[in-house]
Design a protein around this motif. Sequence first.
Motif, PDB file in Angstrom:
ATOM      1  N   ASN A  68      50.237  35.472  39.240  1.00  0.00           N
ATOM      2  CA  ASN A  68      49.740  34.089  39.361  1.00  0.00           C
ATOM      3  C   ASN A  68      49.276  33.747  40.772  1.00  0.00           C
ATOM      4  N   MET A  69      48.773  34.728  41.498  1.00  0.00           N
ATOM      5  CA  MET A  69      48.222  34.488  42.833  1.00  0.00           C
ATOM      6  C   MET A  69      46.771  34.036  42.723  1.00  0.00           C
ATOM      7  N   TYR A  70      46.114  34.437  41.639  1.00  0.00           N
ATOM      8  CA  TYR A  70      44.771  33.994  41.265  1.00  0.00           C
ATOM      9  C   TYR A  70      44.647  34.244  39.768  1.00  0.00           C
ATOM     10  N   ASP A  71      43.575  33.746  39.159  1.00  0.00           N
ATOM     11  CA  ASP A  71      43.445  33.916  37.716  1.00  0.00           C
ATOM     12  C   ASP A  71      42.206  34.734  37.371  1.00  0.00           C
ATOM     13  N   GLU A  72      42.009  34.960  36.084  1.00  0.00           N
ATOM     14  CA  GLU A  72      40.872  35.754  35.611  1.00  0.00           C
ATOM     15  C   GLU A  72      39.545  35.164  36.082  1.00  0.00           C
ATOM     16  N   GLU A  73      39.431  33.851  36.074  1.00  0.00           N
ATOM     17  CA  GLU A  73      38.187  33.203  36.517  1.00  0.00           C
ATOM     18  C   GLU A  73      37.910  33.509  37.988  1.00  0.00           C
ATOM     19  N   ASP A  74      38.947  33.482  38.817  1.00  0.00           N
ATOM     20  CA  ASP A  74      38.776  33.845  40.237  1.00  0.00           C
ATOM     21  C   ASP A  74      38.287  35.285  40.356  1.00  0.00           C
ATOM     22  N   PHE A  75      38.909  36.181  39.593  1.00  0.00           N
ATOM     23  CA  PHE A  75      38.523  37.589  39.628  1.00  0.00           C
ATOM     24  C   PHE A  75      37.069  37.761  39.181  1.00  0.00           C
ATOM     25  N   ILE A  76      36.700  37.121  38.089  1.00  0.00           N
ATOM     26  CA  ILE A  76      35.337  37.242  37.556  1.00  0.00           C
ATOM     27  C   ILE A  76      34.321  36.683  38.544  1.00  0.00           C
ATOM     28  N   ARG A  77      34.622  35.569  39.143  1.00  0.00           N
ATOM     29  CA  ARG A  77      33.714  34.955  40.126  1.00  0.00           C
ATOM     30  C   ARG A  77      33.459  35.921  41.299  1.00  0.00           C
ATOM     31  N   LEU A  78      34.512  36.501  41.839  1.00  0.00           N
ATOM     32  CA  LEU A  78      34.366  37.455  42.940  1.00  0.00           C
ATOM     33  C   LEU A  78      33.626  38.715  42.479  1.00  0.00           C
ATOM     34  N   THR A  79      33.929  39.176  41.280  1.00  0.00           N
ATOM     35  CA  THR A  79      33.293  40.380  40.752  1.00  0.00           C
ATOM     36  C   THR A  79      31.788  40.171  40.576  1.00  0.00           C
ATOM     37  N   LEU A  80      31.387  39.033  40.033  1.00  0.00           N
ATOM     38  CA  LEU A  80      29.956  38.753  39.855  1.00  0.00           C
ATOM     39  C   LEU A  80      29.245  38.694  41.201  1.00  0.00           C
ATOM     40  N   TRP A  81      29.877  38.092  42.189  1.00  0.00           N
ATOM     41  CA  TRP A  81      29.304  38.043  43.540  1.00  0.00           C
ATOM     42  C   TRP A  81      29.157  39.464  44.101  1.00  0.00           C
ATOM     43  N   MET A  82      30.200  40.274  43.950  1.00  0.00           N
ATOM     44  CA  MET A  82      30.182  41.645  44.468  1.00  0.00           C
ATOM     45  C   MET A  82      29.070  42.459  43.799  1.00  0.00           C
ATOM     46  N   ILE A  83      28.931  42.336  42.483  1.00  0.00           N
ATOM     47  CA  ILE A  83      27.881  43.052  41.756  1.00  0.00           C
ATOM     48  C   ILE A  83      26.503  42.644  42.280  1.00  0.00           C
TER      49      ILE A  83
END
Length: 176
Positions: A58-73
């Motif tokens: 619970n340090m971050y959620d799936e939406e946080d991960f997806i947001r960062l992943t889309l930016w990285m891609i």
Amino acid sequence: MKKALFLDRDGVINIEKNYLYKKDDFEFIDGIFELCKHYQDLGYLIFIVTNQSGIARNMYDEEDFIRLTLWMIEEFKKNNITISKVYHCPHHPDISGDCDCRKPKPGMILNAASEFNIDLFNSIMIGDKERDIEAALNAGIGETYLYDSSKVIVKSKATKIVSNFDEIWMNNAYTK
């Protein structure tokens, strides 16, 4: 069947920071774009396989991960590199229980192999932890590299321990 380059995220693509989920904290490791472009030009598909226990914690959620992943891609796209898919394990055995995807288990790699018809024996894995290498070996990947820029690690099951990405793509048997 296709060949693939599998990359861990934290410690290989970006500088390791505990529970990274904000793009402001994301710093690409020198040479990652050149490495990926080289293998992409050789016909390798590129996949990211990453443990993300910060979600279970619970340090971050799936939406946080997806947001960062889309930016990285998108950052990879700006460098003319296509990331075929990002696989992540949001679990931690002490919190969410056992799973088949958390490295050193090979679940993420096997899912990619099945979904994209990957020849694992002729594929490559680059990780910064022994569990990355073990996941690759458990999946049947033929060539593995443990990335250690600090040059502290002296023993690994990896094909080779490297301190920079040039050591991989400039001397790799698959490039000849």
